[in-house]
Write an enzyme that holds these catalytic residues in place. Structure first.
Site, PDB file in Angstrom:
ATOM      1  N   GLU A  54       1.115  -1.157  -0.437  1.00  0.00           N
ATOM      2  CA  GLU A  54      -0.268  -0.182  -0.149  1.00  0.00           C
ATOM      3  C   GLU A  54       0.754   1.538  -0.057  1.00  0.00           C
ATOM      4  OE1 GLU A  54      -0.983   3.191   1.598  1.00  0.00           O
ATOM      5  OE2 GLU A  54      -1.971   1.701   3.394  1.00  0.00           O
ATOM      6  N   CYS A  73      -2.655   8.938   4.352  1.00  0.00           N
ATOM      7  CA  CYS A  73      -1.849   7.778   2.736  1.00  0.00           C
ATOM      8  C   CYS A  73      -4.127   8.209   2.352  1.00  0.00           C
ATOM      9  CB  CYS A  73      -1.692   6.365   2.629  1.00  0.00           C
ATOM     10  SG  CYS A  73      -2.799   5.689   3.415  1.00  0.00           S
TER      11      CYS A  73
END
Length: 521
Positions: free
Chosen positions: A256, A295
């Site tokens: 990720e 994020c």
């Protein structure tokens, strides 16, 4: 100086040499040191596979879920201590620390409950059996079996608590031992949580290991059929993928990474209306929360061209109310970036974006609360705007309180602009038009891990653009890393191997009753 020891092969061990230093990002004070130099990582990993793997696989899913429930209890008992560490080492206000700490506690508890509902089996059936012969005398049953390697969990600096446990909980529930590698700059919180769980004696020996300090030798210690779950930058992910073990396909990677996420305002959203106000609130919240170090944070704000000025004014007005500085003061609503180095990185990225956009709101001139601007990693929000967006604005993520406003002429252009992120974790849509929301979901689902629809009736209860819930998938294609985490029991998929068992239907019917002891060795 307090030294964060590593926990490997069932022992706490300090690394050798000069340790890396962890700082208070507001005062600059040295808080702790960490080093992993001198550890015998191949031996430690082998011990975890043999001891921890066998012990976990000898249990059923429900039994492992019970362990997670006890982990959640221990972590909850020390919650106040974790908030103190987050304040000192991450420079976060109480609300931002809660995102990390309470988010972790909720996630561990969630997987404990989900696991308790699983059957007392050692592996999972993947759908019903399918016939392979016309007389149904031969069939195939697909199964998911827990991986027999270990999982190396490499986490980012922004979520030392949640980043650890959102990976650890599904792995342990699956029956896979884990080696945790937190980012060094904020490793104190992860270290303390692991220490508390180890001291409580909940998990079997080898189920949980911890490596603080540098990452040298970690990937070399992996063996075929091990797993690697990573959160961080796309550049670091590329380095990981270049390791021989990953190039040969011996080790599975779930990544990720960077994501230039977007928020899209529908053409129907009038100034001052519920959809308009919901977008403004969410953009401001995402810029403020964790000082933009998420994020999933909103980086691009896409609005109808005729709403550009109104949105710019509304967001700027709310940003001006945010007080920035030392999070030890109740008046402060936004604390620090995690380090002065990260502050410099954000300033460098912001300078690049300014070359392609105008500044709509700049809080840099406002005084910090009880923080020296020459020392503290504190930064006020910056809103940029570009009436003629350049590619740089769609491709550059500045990991701080920075977002860019851009206009679109019609919905087709809005979807095209959102996809210019080349794969994102999340896009959020704000509208009272069901057709707009449905079209956006269909247009963006392929390039986004999550599409977040905010209509007026959901405006007060939605979970948030950047809030990752364990029930929902987290991850995204392309630039976002191509990985998937969470999503309920889907999170267990990465820690299992899918295979096909073929045989007579009567024989296949006995597969679910295979006991855990058969998988322990």
């Amino acid at each position: 100086m307090h030294i964060l020891e590593n926990y490997v092969a069932g022992q706490w061990r300090a690394g050798q040499g000069q340790p890396a230093r962890l700082h208070d990002p507001v005062t600059g004070a040295v808080l702790a040191g960490a080093s992993s130099a001198g550890l015998d990582l191949p031996a430690a990993f082998a011990w975890a596979r043999q001891q921890g793997g066998a012990a976990l696989r000898a249990m059923s899913y429900a039994q492992r879920a019970a362990l997670l429930a006890r982990v959640a209890e221990v972590l909850t008992a020390h919650r106040d201590k974790y908030f103190e560490i987050a304040l000192a080492n991450s420079g976060t206000v109480q609300a931002d620390s809660a995102i990390d700490i309470d988010g972790a506690l909720y996630t561990v508890g969630y997987y404990a409950k989900q696991g308790s509902r699983l059957a007392e089996d050692a592996w999972r059936m993947d759908g019903p059996a399918d016939a392979l012969a016309r007389d149904n005398a031969y069939a195939v049953q697909h199964v998911r079996t827990p991986a027999r390697g270990l999982a190396l969990l490499i986490n980012a600096f922004n979520f030392p608590s949640w980043g650890l446990w959102e990976k650890a909980a599904p792995a342990l529930l699956s029956g896979v031992p884990i080696v945790v590698k937190p980012a060094t700059s904020t490793a104190w919180l992860a270290h303390e949580m692991v220490r508390d769980v180890i001291q409580a004696g909940i998990l079997p020996p080898g189920a949980l290991s911890l490596v603080c300090g540098g990452s040298a030798g970690l990937l070399d210690a992996l063996r075929p059929l091990d797993l690697l779950s990573f959160t961080g930058s796309a550049d670091t992910a590329a380095q990981l993928r270049a390791h021989p073990a990953l190039l040969r396909g011996e080790v599975s990677l779930n990544a990720e990474t960077d994501s230039v996420n977007s928020a899209v305002l529908g053409p129907d959203a009038a100034e001052g209306g519920p959809a308009f106000d919901a977008l403004v609130r969410e953009v401001v919240r995402e810029m403020r929360a964790k000082s933009g170090q998420k994020c999933t944070a909103i980086r691009r704000i896409l609005v109808p061209a005729e709403r550009y000025d109104a949105v710019a004014g509304a967001i700027s007005a709310q940003l001006a109310r945010i007080t920035v500085g030392n999070p030890r003061h109740d008046s402060v609503k936004m604390g620090a970036l995690v380090s002065r180095a990260q502050f410099d990185n954000v300033q460098s990225g912001l300078a690049a974006l300014r070359g392609a956009a105008e500044v709509l709101y700049d809080g840099a001139g406002l005084p910090l609360v009880d923080a020296d601007p020459a020392v503290a990693a504190c930064m006020a929000p910056t809103l940029l705007g570009a009436r003629q967006p350049q590619a740089l604005l769609h491709q550059t993520e500045v990991f701080g309180p920075v977002a860019t406003l851009m206009p679109y002429r019609d919905t087709a252009q809005a979807w095209a602009m959102a996809r210019l992120g080349e794969g994102s974790l999340v896009a959020s849509l704000y509208s009272d038009d069901s057709d707009f929301l449905a079209q956006g979901a269909q247009a963006l689902a392929e390039s986004h891990g999550r599409v977040h629809l905010v209509s007026p009736e959901a405006a007060k209860s939605h979970t948030g653009h950047g809030n990752v819930m364990p029930q929902s998938l987290h991850g995204g294609p392309g630039r976002a890393g191509g990985g998937q985490e969470l999503g309920g029991l889907r999170a267990l998929d990465f820690y299992h191997r899918r295979s096909a068992v073929q045989g007579a239907p009567a024989r296949l019917e006995s597969l679910p009753t295979a006991r855990a002891a058969a998988f322990a060795e």
